[in-house]
Design a protein around this motif. Structure first.
Motif, PDB file in Angstrom:
ATOM      1  N   TYR A   1       0.804  -1.224   0.000  1.00 21.93           N
ATOM      2  CA  TYR A   1       0.000   0.000   0.000  1.00 21.93           C
ATOM      3  C   TYR A   1       0.838   1.276   0.000  1.00 21.93           C
ATOM      4  N   ARG A   2       2.108   1.196   0.374  1.00 27.01           N
ATOM      5  CA  ARG A   2       2.950   2.383   0.481  1.00 27.01           C
ATOM      6  C   ARG A   2       4.259   2.142  -0.260  1.00 27.01           C
ATOM      7  N   HIS A   3       4.841   3.225  -0.756  1.00 35.51           N
ATOM      8  CA  HIS A   3       6.162   3.098  -1.364  1.00 35.51           C
ATOM      9  C   HIS A   3       7.126   2.578  -0.303  1.00 35.51           C
ATOM     10  N   PRO A   4       8.002   1.635  -0.651  1.00 40.28           N
ATOM     11  CA  PRO A   4       8.875   1.044   0.368  1.00 40.28           C
ATOM     12  C   PRO A   4       9.778   2.051   1.056  1.00 40.28           C
ATOM     13  N   LEU A   5      10.197   3.099   0.340  1.00 35.59           N
ATOM     14  CA  LEU A   5      11.057   4.093   0.984  1.00 35.59           C
ATOM     15  C   LEU A   5      10.270   4.948   1.963  1.00 35.59           C
ATOM     16  N   LEU A   6       8.989   5.166   1.698  1.00 33.65           N
ATOM     17  CA  LEU A   6       8.150   5.870   2.672  1.00 33.65           C
ATOM     18  C   LEU A   6       7.980   5.016   3.918  1.00 33.65           C
ATOM     19  N   THR A   7       7.683   3.728   3.734  1.00 36.28           N
ATOM     20  CA  THR A   7       7.545   2.836   4.884  1.00 36.28           C
ATOM     21  C   THR A   7       8.848   2.758   5.665  1.00 36.28           C
ATOM     22  N   ALA A   8       9.948   2.628   4.949  1.00 43.67           N
ATOM     23  CA  ALA A   8      11.252   2.545   5.618  1.00 43.67           C
ATOM     24  C   ALA A   8      11.522   3.797   6.438  1.00 43.67           C
ATOM     25  N   ARG A   9      11.202   4.969   5.879  1.00 47.24           N
ATOM     26  CA  ARG A   9      11.451   6.218   6.584  1.00 47.24           C
ATOM     27  C   ARG A   9      10.544   6.354   7.809  1.00 47.24           C
ATOM     28  N   MET A  10       9.253   6.089   7.644  1.00 42.55           N
ATOM     29  CA  MET A  10       8.328   6.233   8.773  1.00 42.55           C
ATOM     30  C   MET A  10       8.667   5.248   9.883  1.00 42.55           C
TER      31      MET A  10
ATOM     32  N   LEU B   1       5.055  -7.949  -4.834  1.00 39.65           N
ATOM     33  CA  LEU B   1       5.308  -6.591  -4.360  1.00 39.65           C
ATOM     34  C   LEU B   1       5.765  -6.584  -2.905  1.00 39.65           C
ATOM     35  N   THR B   2       5.172  -7.435  -2.098  1.00 33.77           N
ATOM     36  CA  THR B   2       5.579  -7.516  -0.695  1.00 33.77           C
ATOM     37  C   THR B   2       7.034  -7.935  -0.584  1.00 33.77           C
TER      38      THR B   2
ATOM     39  N   ARG C   1      12.614  -6.206   0.595  1.00 31.61           N
ATOM     40  CA  ARG C   1      14.023  -6.114   0.196  1.00 31.61           C
ATOM     41  C   ARG C   1      14.456  -4.650   0.100  1.00 31.61           C
ATOM     42  N   ASP C   2      13.600  -3.811  -0.481  1.00 27.19           N
ATOM     43  CA  ASP C   2      13.950  -2.400  -0.626  1.00 27.19           C
ATOM     44  C   ASP C   2      14.052  -1.706   0.737  1.00 27.19           C
ATOM     45  N   MET C   3      13.175  -2.061   1.657  1.00 29.17           N
ATOM     46  CA  MET C   3      13.233  -1.465   2.986  1.00 29.17           C
ATOM     47  C   MET C   3      14.513  -1.864   3.708  1.00 29.17           C
ATOM     48  N   ARG C   4      14.875  -3.116   3.627  1.00 28.11           N
ATOM     49  CA  ARG C   4      16.103  -3.557   4.291  1.00 28.11           C
ATOM     50  C   ARG C   4      17.327  -2.901   3.645  1.00 28.11           C
TER      51      ARG C   4
ATOM     52  N   ARG D   1      12.678 -16.094   4.092  1.00 28.36           N
ATOM     53  CA  ARG D   1      13.595 -15.299   3.270  1.00 28.36           C
ATOM     54  C   ARG D   1      13.827 -13.902   3.830  1.00 28.36           C
ATOM     55  N   LEU D   2      12.768 -13.292   4.378  1.00 24.87           N
ATOM     56  CA  LEU D   2      12.820 -11.845   4.600  1.00 24.87           C
ATOM     57  C   LEU D   2      12.424 -11.402   5.999  1.00 24.87           C
ATOM     58  N   GLY D   3      12.075 -12.331   6.882  1.00 23.71           N
ATOM     59  CA  GLY D   3      11.581 -11.930   8.190  1.00 23.71           C
ATOM     60  C   GLY D   3      12.484 -12.345   9.336  1.00 23.71           C
ATOM     61  N   ASP D   4      12.335 -11.619  10.428  1.00 26.53           N
ATOM     62  CA  ASP D   4      12.953 -12.039  11.686  1.00 26.53           C
ATOM     63  C   ASP D   4      12.061 -13.017  12.428  1.00 26.53           C
ATOM     64  N   ALA D   5      10.753 -12.939  12.149  1.00 25.64           N
ATOM     65  CA  ALA D   5       9.797 -13.843  12.785  1.00 25.64           C
ATOM     66  C   ALA D   5       8.654 -14.104  11.817  1.00 25.64           C
ATOM     67  N   TRP D   6       8.025 -15.264  11.993  1.00 24.78           N
ATOM     68  CA  TRP D   6       6.800 -15.585  11.260  1.00 24.78           C
ATOM     69  C   TRP D   6       5.628 -15.253  12.165  1.00 24.78           C
ATOM     70  N   HIS D   7       4.635 -14.533  11.613  1.00 27.64           N
ATOM     71  CA  HIS D   7       3.530 -13.981  12.395  1.00 27.64           C
ATOM     72  C   HIS D   7       2.195 -14.484  11.852  1.00 27.64           C
TER      73      HIS D   7
END
Length: 287
Positions: free
Chosen positions: A82-91, A129-130, A135-138, A169-175
């Protein structure tokens, strides 16, 4: 094992005073995490379960940061596409820093087809996309000069095999969200198998389970974890601890939006669980 609460940040009863009371109740009872959910466009498919007003999670958690002291704050789950990954990363990085490192970022691929359409995001590509967004956020967070050097825990939601593989692949935890104990035990085996296939570590287990307290025992194969008498709920938590859960989030919402107008019932159930989990703890002990 940390115990958290899914706070209802939506519905006719979710005014600022009630949200403030939710935060004070969760922290006052000694729970470790306070988490909220995510929707942006309250389309008919969303409104059926999560009606307006819906308080956007980053805004809400930023406000609750100033109303709480030590409880960790998080999303269960933020819809990544729903959000650009760089916006999510910044917030996320800003909230993590301003809160003193208290953020837990739970993410998921989403399910509301009409909401995806209104936002102009292709529903059929939500999984891809997820993955790309995570990946982009990390990659963004690796720039510690810009985003800070506090590490943000990422919990990856999703009960499907795709969700399990994404968590590996991409998480610290499975939720995983709201499941039965037999299903969760079987899924934990699959999670390990997927990790072994990819030669990656098995992510931590951090499920969100129901919280529906009843006077009489609840039976049958469809009983959700967290549903039943206080003895059944405490046994579920013990079983999750034995399964290796790092954290468990209790979800008192049973699906009827009118519940948001009467949060006292949920608070009473949380109080009963808290009384069985641990004695009153000081702020210093919690932090």
């Amino acid at each position: 094992m940390k115990i958290g609460v899914n706070v209802l940040n939506f519905g006719p009863g979710s005014d600022p005073g009630v949200l403030r009371s939710w935060a004070r109740t969760v922290e006052g009872l000694g729970f470790d995490l306070l988490m909220v959910s995510d929707h942006i466009a309250i389309t008919p498919d969303v409104a059926e379960h999560y009606p307006a007003p819906f308080h956007e999670p980053f805004t809400t958690l930023s406000w609750l940061t100033g109303l709480t002291t030590w409880v960790r704050l998080g999303t269960t789950v933020l819809i990544a596409p729903y959000r650009h990954p760089l916006l999510t990363a910044r917030m996320a990085a800003n909230l993590h820093e301003l809160s003193g490192g208290r953020l837990v970022l739970g993410v998921g691929a989403g399910w509301a087809r009409q909401e995806f359409a209104v936002l102009g995001v292709p529903f059929e590509r939500r999984g891809q996309l997820t993955d790309e967004h995570l990946r982009d956020m990390r990659a963004a967070w690796a720039d510690t000069a810009s985003y800070g050097d506090r590490r943000i825990p990422v919990w990856v939601g999703g009960n499907s095999d795709a969700g399990l593989r994404r968590a590996v692949r991409l998480g610290d935890a499975w939720h995983p969200l709201r499941c039965t104990m037999p299903w969760l035990r079987e899924a934990a085996v699959r999670l390990k198998a997927f990790a072994d296939e990819q030669r990656l570590p098995v992510p931590a287990l951090a499920p969100r389970i129901a919280l529906r307290l009843t006077e009489a025992p609840v039976g049958g194969p469809g009983r959700l974890a967290g549903e039943g008498t206080i003895d059944q709920i405490m046994d579920d938590l013990d079983q999750l601890r034995l399964l290796g859960a790092e954290a468990v989030v209790l979800d008192p919402y049973d699906g009827d939006p009118r519940e948001t107008c009467h949060p006292q019932a949920a608070w009473q159930a949380l109080g009963t669980v808290a009384a069985h989990l641990y004695p009153p703890r000081t702020r210093t002990e919690q932090s």
